[in-house]
Design a protein around this motif. Structure first.
Motif, PDB file in Angstrom:
ATOM      1  N   LEU A 292      13.997  19.574  59.310  1.00  0.00           N
ATOM      2  CA  LEU A 292      14.850  19.254  60.456  1.00  0.00           C
ATOM      3  C   LEU A 292      15.962  20.287  60.537  1.00  0.00           C
ATOM      4  O   LEU A 292      16.284  20.946  59.560  1.00  0.00           O
ATOM      5  N   PHE A 293      16.562  20.440  61.728  1.00  0.00           N
ATOM      6  CA  PHE A 293      17.626  21.418  61.912  1.00  0.00           C
ATOM      7  C   PHE A 293      18.951  20.754  61.535  1.00  0.00           C
ATOM      8  O   PHE A 293      19.443  19.892  62.253  1.00  0.00           O
TER       9      PHE A 293
ATOM     10  N   ARG B  99      10.145  14.445  66.667  1.00  0.00           N
ATOM     11  CA  ARG B  99      10.446  15.769  67.216  1.00  0.00           C
ATOM     12  C   ARG B  99       9.172  16.471  67.690  1.00  0.00           C
ATOM     13  O   ARG B  99       9.160  17.097  68.748  1.00  0.00           O
TER      14      ARG B  99
ATOM     15  N   TYR C 192      23.408  13.016  61.795  1.00  0.00           N
ATOM     16  CA  TYR C 192      22.877  14.322  61.425  1.00  0.00           C
ATOM     17  C   TYR C 192      21.855  14.151  60.306  1.00  0.00           C
ATOM     18  O   TYR C 192      21.948  13.222  59.522  1.00  0.00           O
TER      19      TYR C 192
ATOM     20  N   GLN D 257      12.740  26.470  58.237  1.00  0.00           N
ATOM     21  CA  GLN D 257      13.457  26.323  59.502  1.00  0.00           C
ATOM     22  C   GLN D 257      12.766  27.135  60.585  1.00  0.00           C
ATOM     23  O   GLN D 257      12.553  26.675  61.705  1.00  0.00           O
TER      24      GLN D 257
ATOM     25  N   ASN E 155      17.870  17.434  67.754  1.00  0.00           N
ATOM     26  CA  ASN E 155      16.679  17.956  67.090  1.00  0.00           C
ATOM     27  C   ASN E 155      15.447  17.701  67.947  1.00  0.00           C
ATOM     28  O   ASN E 155      14.581  18.546  68.099  1.00  0.00           O
TER      29      ASN E 155
ATOM     30  N   ILE F 202      18.562  28.367  66.309  1.00  0.00           N
ATOM     31  CA  ILE F 202      18.360  27.799  64.980  1.00  0.00           C
ATOM     32  C   ILE F 202      18.968  28.654  63.882  1.00  0.00           C
ATOM     33  O   ILE F 202      19.696  28.167  63.033  1.00  0.00           O
TER      34      ILE F 202
END
Lengths: 397, 249
Positions: free
Chosen positions: B97-98, B158, B142, A293, B106, A311
């Protein structure tokens, strides 16, 4: 030839069916059910009988104002009722942002209204209080309706209103600037508990998050300071820290500052204490974030502060909501220690009432009563936390 | 093979050495990549190929040698690092991915916060990119609700949203189920036709033959051989290359 298989017929779940399936399915289950029911009955019979016949509930009825607002001057009660109205309005608005689509009048709404009106009619309070409670109920419904409007969406306006409400509520409770001043010595009861708990919770949360982040910092001084703070505070009992706060806080401030109010000193101690525990909870969350992340965020060009705010923290905090809310529930109950410092919150005011010659020995009634009050608020926090988790999970999955 | 390669170097790596503690991961790697080139890195695991491309956007540091990306030398200077990373997009094997943001969020996060675009503009660009990678209808979902292939395509969108000058791909299809590998490789193939510089670590031989300008074979921290796809796969020169190819072809 293939035959179409129908999905299995699921039996409709009525109370009778459920009981048959879960309580009386086999002979030993039936036996266990009967024995458990008998035990529950035997144990609670005594208590329920006591509640209904022997307990002298007069002590509660006569002292309701003390329990709820301590020695606050009667003439100024309207200010506290106004605070309740403000909080009810904001709560209704906040609730509606979480559930914008539910219609206004549902079964649970009718049930809640019925319970509310029953409470207003039954409780042994004077007429004016009943009217104020009714106003709170109406405002809650009004807030529900108002919250559906477009400009409340997104929550930013509501957050701003909450922030704005704090100085207003503080002014209403304390006085000054046109209102008669009410010294903190006269604050008490549930009102003081709620005030101390809310402010401490509100202050300790950002402090805890900052400590957790500082604990991971690459700067040695910051890291060591946070580590020492956390380990020292966690090594001391809350009572010790409250004592230190009352006695020593003054020395940490520049000489010449006026002596801080007892309530402020108590809230500061509670916040500093809770922040240390929160920091460790949040640190657990921070460590659970996969490295990928951070790598993805950095490789998009986000600088370290943005990575933390956008984040890491959203994910870390989401992961530790149960631990954090547990900490807050503990903090709420820890306010009972303030009684030792002359601050007559709910437990403290109970001791004062017990000292009254008319009510000597009425421990059971009083402690059952405040026990129920504590439970209502702590369970409410638990419930809110479950709702919050469900909301956030729905969005993530 | 594309004809969009220029003669302007965009990445210059000179004699790069990297140690992980005692382990010598990169043993003097030198490489020049020109703008518009499509370079594929292949090699056994542990050869240092992922480590090498991660030095291009400073996700890994290096102890000796010099790496220049887009004219800026990669050093430990913090301000430089964020500026370089805006121009170097990266796609990870695990997508990364977030999960707490929608697909659209994202993609628009970095353009809004780093390039300071207004939200509307960022969302328009994001929707265009989603259409380009073929998943416009997933915009409000999501990441947890998407398949692996869809997630990786979002990851590509992204990175592209930042309009980088080059894209790094670290084994982009290795974590995907076989039926989804094709859809991601198709997106990458279309991307190659736009003239953007791409450096790809992969085991996908078919993709390399179709799209790459150059194939580079790394083993034990060194570049063993580099050639055009035809030469590389049909006439490998080094023994180690032949051995590797016999294992994967």
């Amino acid at each position: 030839m293939t035959s179409q298989l129908k999905p299995p017929i699921i039996e409709k779940l009525t109370p009778g069916n459920w009981a048959k399936k879960n309580l009386f399915s086999t002979w030993y289950n039936t036996l266990l059910t009967i024995i458990s029911l008998w035990v529950i009955f035997a144990v609670s019979k005594g208590f329920i009988l006591w509640v209904l016949t022997q307990a002298k509930w007069k002590v509660i009825e006569a002292n309701l104002p003390l329990f709820f607002v301590g020695r606050y001057p009667r003439d100024e009660y309207w200010r506290l009722w106004l605070c309740l109205d403000i909080i009810t309005l904001l709560s209704a608005l906040t609730w509606t942002t979480f559930y914008p689509k539910t219609p206004l009048v549902t079964r649970s709404f009718l049930l809640r209204s019925a319970i509310g009106i029953a409470a207003i009619v039954i409780f042994p309070i004077d007429l004016i209080s009943r009217l104020w409670l009714l106003s709170a109920m109406l405002i809650f419904t009004g807030g529900n309706w108002l919250g559906k409007m477009r400009f409340f969406r997104g929550g930013k306006l509501i957050s701003f209103l909450w922030v704005l409400s704090f100085p207003i509520i503080l002014w209403l409770i304390q006085g000054g600037l046109g209102l008669k001043e009410v010294s903190t010595n006269d604050w008490g009861g549930l009102m003081l508990t709620l005030f101390a708990a809310s402010v401490s919770i509100f202050l300790s949360f950002p402090l805890g998050v900052l400590l957790a982040l500082g604990r991971q910092s690459s700067l040695p001084i910051v890291r060591w300071f946070c580590l020492l703070y956390i380990e020292i505070i966690r090594g001391l009992p809350l009572i010790g820290i409250l004592f230190l706060g009352q006695v020593m806080l003054q020395f940490f401030l520049p000489p010449g500052t006026p002596k801080l109010d007892r309530v402020i000193r108590a809230i500061a101690s509670l916040s500093l204490f809770s922040a240390a525990y929160l920091a460790e909870n949040v640190r657990g969350g921070l460590q659970s974030i996969p490295r990928g992340q951070i790598e993805a965020a950095r490789s998009l060009g986000l600088n370290p502060p943005l990575v933390i705010i956008l984040i890491i923290l959203p994910q870390a905090l989401r992961a530790v909501i149960p631990a954090i809310v547990g900490q807050f529930i503990g903090l709420f109950k820890d306010t009972s220690l303030l009684a030792l410092f002359g601050l007559l919150e709910l437990v403290g005011i109970s001791k004062t009432i017990l000292a009254n010659p008319s009510y000597i020995g009425r421990y059971a009634e009083i402690y059952v009563f405040i026990g129920v009050i504590y439970w209502i608020f702590c369970y409410g926090m638990s419930l809110a936390s479950r709702h919050l988790e469900k909301q956030l999970d729905i969005r993530q999955k | 093979m594309n004809n969009l390669t220029t003669n302007t170097p965009i990445i210059i790596a000179e004699n790069v050495h990297k140690w992980y503690g005692q382990f010598h991961a990169l043993r003097g790697v030198s490489l020049t990549i020109n703008q518009g080139e499509i370079v594929v890195l292949m090699g056994p695991s542990g050869s240092g190929k992922s480590t090498f491309i991660r030095t291009f956007n400073a996700l890994e540091d290096y102890q000796q040698g010099k790496i220049t990306v887009d004219g800026i030398e990669i050093s430990h200077d913090l301000r430089n690092i964020d500026t370089i990373r805006r121009e170097v997009g990266m796609v990870f094997q695990q997508f990364n991915l977030f999960p707490h943001l929608s697909v659209l969020d994202n993609i628009t996060l970095a353009p809004i916060w780093v390039r300071k675009w207004p939200k509307k503009h960022a969302e328009e660009v994001a929707m265009q990119l989603l259409e380009r990678v073929g998943i416009l209808e997933q915009a409000k979902k999501y990441p947890g609700q998407l398949s692996g292939g869809q997630q990786q395509r979002v990851a590509i969108a992204r990175s592209l949203a930042m309009q980088p000058k080059m894209m790094l791909f670290d084994e982009p299809t290795s974590a995907l189920d076989p039926e989804m590998v094709r859809e991601v490789l198709d997106v990458m193939g279309n991307l190659a036709k736009t003239g953007i510089t791409m450096i790809i670590v992969t085991h996908e031989v078919g993709f390399a033959k179709e799209v790459a300008d150059r194939v580079i074979f790394m083993d034990s921290g060194l570049i063993v051989e580099e050639a055009t796809p035809d030469q590389f796969f049909q006439n490998p020169k080094e023994e180690r290359t032949k051995k590797f190819l016999s294992q994967i072809l």
